[in-house]
Design an enzyme around this catalytic site. Structure first.
Site, PDB file in Angstrom:
ATOM      1  N   HIS A   1      -8.408  -2.033  -6.142  1.00  0.00           N
ATOM      2  CA  HIS A   1      -7.434  -2.037  -7.541  1.00  0.00           C
ATOM      3  C   HIS A   1      -8.524  -3.040  -8.630  1.00  0.00           C
ATOM      4  CE1 HIS A   1      -3.472  -0.406  -6.763  1.00  0.00           C
ATOM      5  NE2 HIS A   1      -3.764  -0.594  -5.546  1.00  0.00           N
TER       6      HIS A   1
ATOM      7  N   HIS B   1      -8.650   2.048  -1.305  1.00  0.00           N
ATOM      8  CA  HIS B   1      -9.096   1.903  -2.689  1.00  0.00           C
ATOM      9  C   HIS B   1      -8.905   0.405  -3.064  1.00  0.00           C
ATOM     10  CE1 HIS B   1      -4.657   2.600  -2.429  1.00  0.00           C
ATOM     11  NE2 HIS B   1      -4.604   1.810  -3.078  1.00  0.00           N
TER      12      HIS B   1
ATOM     13  N   GLN C   1       0.902  -1.310   0.045  1.00  0.00           N
ATOM     14  CA  GLN C   1       0.110  -0.040  -0.165  1.00  0.00           C
ATOM     15  C   GLN C   1       1.031   1.181   0.144  1.00  0.00           C
ATOM     16  OE1 GLN C   1      -2.938   0.386   3.315  1.00  0.00           O
ATOM     17  NE2 GLN C   1      -3.930   2.196   2.206  1.00  0.00           N
ATOM     18  N   SER C   2       0.630   2.160  -0.985  1.00  0.00           N
ATOM     19  CA  SER C   2       1.302   3.208  -1.200  1.00  0.00           C
ATOM     20  C   SER C   2       0.633   4.650  -1.098  1.00  0.00           C
ATOM     21  CB  SER C   2       2.078   3.475  -2.361  1.00  0.00           C
ATOM     22  OG  SER C   2       1.240   3.455  -3.310  1.00  0.00           O
ATOM     23  N   VAL C   3      -0.707   4.550  -1.107  1.00  0.00           N
ATOM     24  CA  VAL C   3      -1.745   5.633  -0.784  1.00  0.00           C
ATOM     25  C   VAL C   3      -2.830   5.101   0.103  1.00  0.00           C
ATOM     26  CG1 VAL C   3      -3.418   7.000  -1.895  1.00  0.00           C
ATOM     27  CG2 VAL C   3      -1.604   6.257  -3.341  1.00  0.00           C
TER      28      VAL C   3
END
Ligand code: 5GP
Ligand code: ZN
Length: 118
Positions: A106, A104, A98-100
């Site tokens: 995908h 969310h 996870q980077s954001v």
């Protein structure tokens, strides 16, 4: 609440451009800027919360709506079961990619995929 330092909140607020494919009262869907498959969409709730670890019972309806929307936008791209199918992914935590840190989903499709994911 909108977080001004959150990239997805900024997209939702129209302050950053994105290739939108769906918008409704609860969520939006847009194309990933760095696609990992021919079709790579992100389904994002308008409400800011960091990850699935913040999936409280009050968010039950919203979470269901995100999955229904994922199926809807995947089908709109032709990714039916017969059309090759699609994969939905929710990364929870930096350790799994996870980077954001605005939840969310995908939606990936348009190419064969291996299992298990890396
Ligand atoms: P995560 O790594 O958190 O599961 O997924 C974040 C996704 O957001 C990545 O696939 C990344 O390419 C995408 N992304 C990051 N910044 C932007 C942006 O500004 N616009 C769009 N459309 N996607 C972004
Ligand atoms: Zn946000």
């Amino acid at each position: 609440m909108v977080q001004t330092d959150c990239i997805f909140c900024r997209i939702i607020a129209g302050k950053l451009p994105a290739m939108m494919v769906h918008q409704d009262d609860l969520c939006v869907a847009f194309r990933d800027i760095n696609p990992q498959a021919p079709v790579h969409l992100l389904v994002v709730p308008r409400e800011h919360f960091a990850s699935l670890d913040e999936a409280t019972p009050e968010r039950r309806e919203l979470l269901g709506h995100l999955l229904l929307t994922a199926a809807r936008v995947a089908n709109a791209e032709g990714l039916t079961e017969k059309g090759g199918g699609y994969r939905t992914v929710i990364n929870t935590g930096a350790g799994v990619g996870q980077s954001v840190f605005h939840l969310h989903v995908h939606v990936l499709g348009g190419r064969p995929m291996g299992w298990p994911p890396g």
